[in-house]
Design a protein around this motif. Structure first.
Motif, short mmCIF file in Angstrom:
data_model
loop_
_atom_site.label_atom_id
_atom_site.label_comp_id
_atom_site.label_asym_id
_atom_site.label_seq_id
_atom_site.Cartn_x
_atom_site.Cartn_y
_atom_site.Cartn_z
N GLU A 49 -36.36 10.62 54.40
CA GLU A 49 -35.96 11.67 55.34
C GLU A 49 -34.54 12.15 55.10
N GLY A 50 -33.91 11.67 54.01
CA GLY A 50 -32.49 11.94 53.83
C GLY A 50 -32.15 12.94 52.74
N ASP A 51 -30.89 13.40 52.78
CA ASP A 51 -30.32 14.28 51.76
C ASP A 51 -29.51 13.41 50.81
N ALA A 52 -30.01 13.24 49.59
CA ALA A 52 -29.37 12.32 48.65
C ALA A 52 -28.03 12.83 48.13
N ASP A 53 -27.72 14.10 48.36
CA ASP A 53 -26.48 14.67 47.82
C ASP A 53 -25.39 14.87 48.87
N ARG A 54 -25.65 14.43 50.09
CA ARG A 54 -24.65 14.66 51.14
C ARG A 54 -23.38 13.84 50.91
N PHE A 55 -23.54 12.60 50.50
CA PHE A 55 -22.39 11.72 50.31
C PHE A 55 -22.12 11.51 48.81
N ASP A 56 -20.85 11.50 48.45
CA ASP A 56 -20.44 11.31 47.06
C ASP A 56 -20.26 9.81 46.79
N LEU A 57 -21.35 9.16 46.45
CA LEU A 57 -21.31 7.72 46.22
C LEU A 57 -21.12 7.42 44.74
N PRO A 58 -20.41 6.35 44.41
CA PRO A 58 -20.10 6.04 43.01
C PRO A 58 -21.32 5.52 42.24
N ARG A 59 -21.24 5.65 40.92
CA ARG A 59 -22.24 5.09 39.99
C ARG A 59 -21.50 4.12 39.07
N PRO A 60 -21.33 2.87 39.49
CA PRO A 60 -20.53 1.92 38.71
C PRO A 60 -21.06 1.74 37.29
#
Length: 375
Positions: A204-215
């Motif tokens: 149910e979410g927007d995967a691009d709303r938050f800028d999360l890191p890709r370690p």
């Protein structure tokens, strides 16, 4: 007078497997039938989810007590399901590690007692090898294959060339993917177990709303790191609370979607590097790409890894959803494979061990202390 139940003829060997490494009390019997559909003779799993839900994770002492309380009855029901006695079994296998040592002790001592009483060999099984070989129980997967093993305690990519033959191409340098899922769910108040809860919320979410890191994205090698991603999730949640006073349902969904996408991006990037390493050794032929462990049940991640397999000329394989999480069938099958390879095997002198890397020759990256390497 009740007629005795007629015994069914199974393809031998028949192996009983017991799994008590964490929060599932499980046992199964498998046979060496040529038809994968007939190999799983009987299978029982008793979940402890409700026992640990209030704590947001597995409590080792509660898990061990649960195993003690229920394993005997579960085994009796399993043998009844199969219409077999312990005398009909050719060998008894149990998870000897890695895992919670209290639970391991319950399963190992029970398996050894059965083996001794019935005069059968005891086979020590590495829990991770059980996950690795499950696809050979349910289908025809030949060696060598590339294995992505994702669970609550492990996240590794391995080159598998045979029983007991594993070369590590990548591993986590801090937290496993499953652990990151569970801790994210706990932080967001989604309950336990965390993996399915995060996956459901992410729909149910927007995967691009938050800028999360890709370690480690784009870095050489195939190692993983997820601790920074967990920290970023916490900060995103705190920012939402600071703005609204509470964490809204949509906030949770968006964070979960972004977190799951970040995990997927990391897996895809690391896997591409591992495939290149694998092909340097085995060539450009069509090889199996096997995904196993509890996180392999995540449909979104399966879809992304399937796409990588197709793009790189690999053939994707994963166990049925019911056999991705901990179960006795995988332990019985790993025991059967070892028994066939070494008919004189008897591991009754082997003790439970909380740490037991599959690739024992690789340099430890995590946990190289008195308990041994974790990865």
């Amino acid at each position: 007078m009740t007629e005795p139940r007629q015994k069914i003829a199974f393809t031998r060997p028949l192996v009983l497997g017991i799994e008590t490494s964490c929060d599932e009390t499980a046992a199964a019997i498998v046979s060496a039938d040529a038809d994968p559909a007939k190999r799983l003779v009987a299978h029982r799993v008793l979940s402890q989810i409700e026992d640990h839900a209030d704590y947001g994770g597995v409590v080792p002492e509660i898990a061990a007590r649960h195993h003690i309380s229920h394993l005997d009855r579960l085994l009796a029901a399993l043998m009844e399901d199969a219409g077999l006695s312990f005398d009909d079994i050719d060998a008894v296998a149990a998870t000897t590690g890695p895992g919670l040592v209290g639970g391991l002790m319950v399963g190992v001592m029970t398996a050894k007692a059965i083996a001794m009483a019935a005069g059968k060999p005891f086979i020590s099984v590495n829990h991770l090898e059980g996950h690795a070989l499950t696809v050979r129980l349910t289908g025809e997967v030949e060696f060598p294959f590339l294995l992505v093993l994702m669970s609550g305690g492990h996240c590794q990519i391995l080159d598998v060339t045979g029983i007991g033959q594993y070369r590590r191409l990548g591993t986590t340098i801090d937290d496993a993917a499953g652990e990151a899922f569970d801790k994210t769910a706990k932080l967001l108040g989604l309950g336990y177990p965390g993996g399915p809860a995060v996956e459901a919320a992410a729909l149910e979410g927007d995967a691009d709303r938050f800028d999360l890191p890709r370690p480690l994205l784009g870095k050489p090698g195939a190692d993983f790191s997820f601790s920074g991603l967990k920290t970023a999730v916490r900060r995103a949640a705190e920012a939402c609370v600071a703005k609204h006073g509470i964490l809204l349902k949509q906030d949770r969904a968006d964070i979960c979607a972004g977190f799951q996408k970040a995990i997927g991006d990391c897996l895809v990037d690391r896997l591409r590097h591992a495939i290149a390493d694998f092909r340097e050794v085995h060539g450009d032929g069509t090889f199996p790409l096997v995904v196993a462990g509890g996180v392999a049940a995540n449909k979104a991640l399966r879809t992304r890894l399937t796409a990588v397999a197709e793009e790189t000329g690999m053939v994707f394989h994963a166990p049925p959803m019911a056999l991705c999480t901990d179960n006795g069938a995988m332990i019985a099958w790993a025991g059967l494979e070892r028994f066939i390879a070494e008919p004189d095997i008897d591991d009754r002198d082997v003790s439970p061990r909380p740490r037991w890397p599959l690739d024992s020759d690789a340099e430890p990256l995590v946990g190289a202390g008195r308990k041994g390497a974790k990865a």
